[in-house]
Design an enzyme around this catalytic site. Sequence first.
Site, PDB file in Angstrom:
ATOM      1  N   ASN A 126      -6.344  -2.492   2.087  1.00  8.52           N
ATOM      2  CA  ASN A 126      -6.369  -3.940   2.226  1.00  8.52           C
ATOM      3  C   ASN A 126      -7.807  -4.419   2.314  1.00  8.52           C
ATOM      4  O   ASN A 126      -8.644  -3.773   2.929  1.00  8.52           O
ATOM      5  CB  ASN A 126      -5.631  -4.387   3.495  1.00  8.52           C
ATOM      6  CG  ASN A 126      -4.132  -4.272   3.387  1.00  8.52           C
ATOM      7  OD1 ASN A 126      -3.578  -4.178   2.297  1.00  8.52           O
ATOM      8  ND2 ASN A 126      -3.457  -4.278   4.520  1.00  8.52           N
ATOM      9  N   ARG A 166       0.820  -1.222   0.000  1.00 10.55           N
ATOM     10  CA  ARG A 166       0.000   0.000   0.000  1.00 10.55           C
ATOM     11  C   ARG A 166       0.846   1.262   0.000  1.00 10.55           C
ATOM     12  O   ARG A 166       0.558   2.209  -0.739  1.00 10.55           O
ATOM     13  CB  ARG A 166      -0.960   0.017   1.191  1.00 10.55           C
ATOM     14  CG  ARG A 166      -2.109  -0.943   1.050  1.00 10.55           C
ATOM     15  CD  ARG A 166      -3.004  -0.901   2.261  1.00 10.55           C
ATOM     16  NE  ARG A 166      -2.216  -1.231   3.456  1.00 10.55           N
ATOM     17  CZ  ARG A 166      -2.573  -0.961   4.695  1.00 10.55           C
ATOM     18  NH1 ARG A 166      -3.711  -0.336   4.945  1.00 10.55           N
ATOM     19  NH2 ARG A 166      -1.827  -1.309   5.708  1.00 10.55           N
TER      20      ARG A 166
END
Length: 89
Positions: A36, A18
Amino acid sequence: MKTYHFIIKGEVQGVGYRITAYMNATRLGVNGTVKNLSNDNVEVFAQGDENLIDNFRKYLKMGSSMSRVDEIEENVLDRAKFEDFKVIY
């Protein structure tokens, strides 16, 4: 402007995926989000011109140095404009 929706599958959680997506998006000037999912995938919404999205897509495929990207699902959506790029926790 088009909004791209990506689902990234592989070893992409707990490996800096990320933050790598965030850094690449902000460097390129792509707006959107990354987060996520509960099924161990990562979801990305991205907005930008076609050239920026093409470059960003390459970085999504590369991932972080510790990740492994097995597959990316991609769809184009009509969606409200994003102002910047954010990591959603």
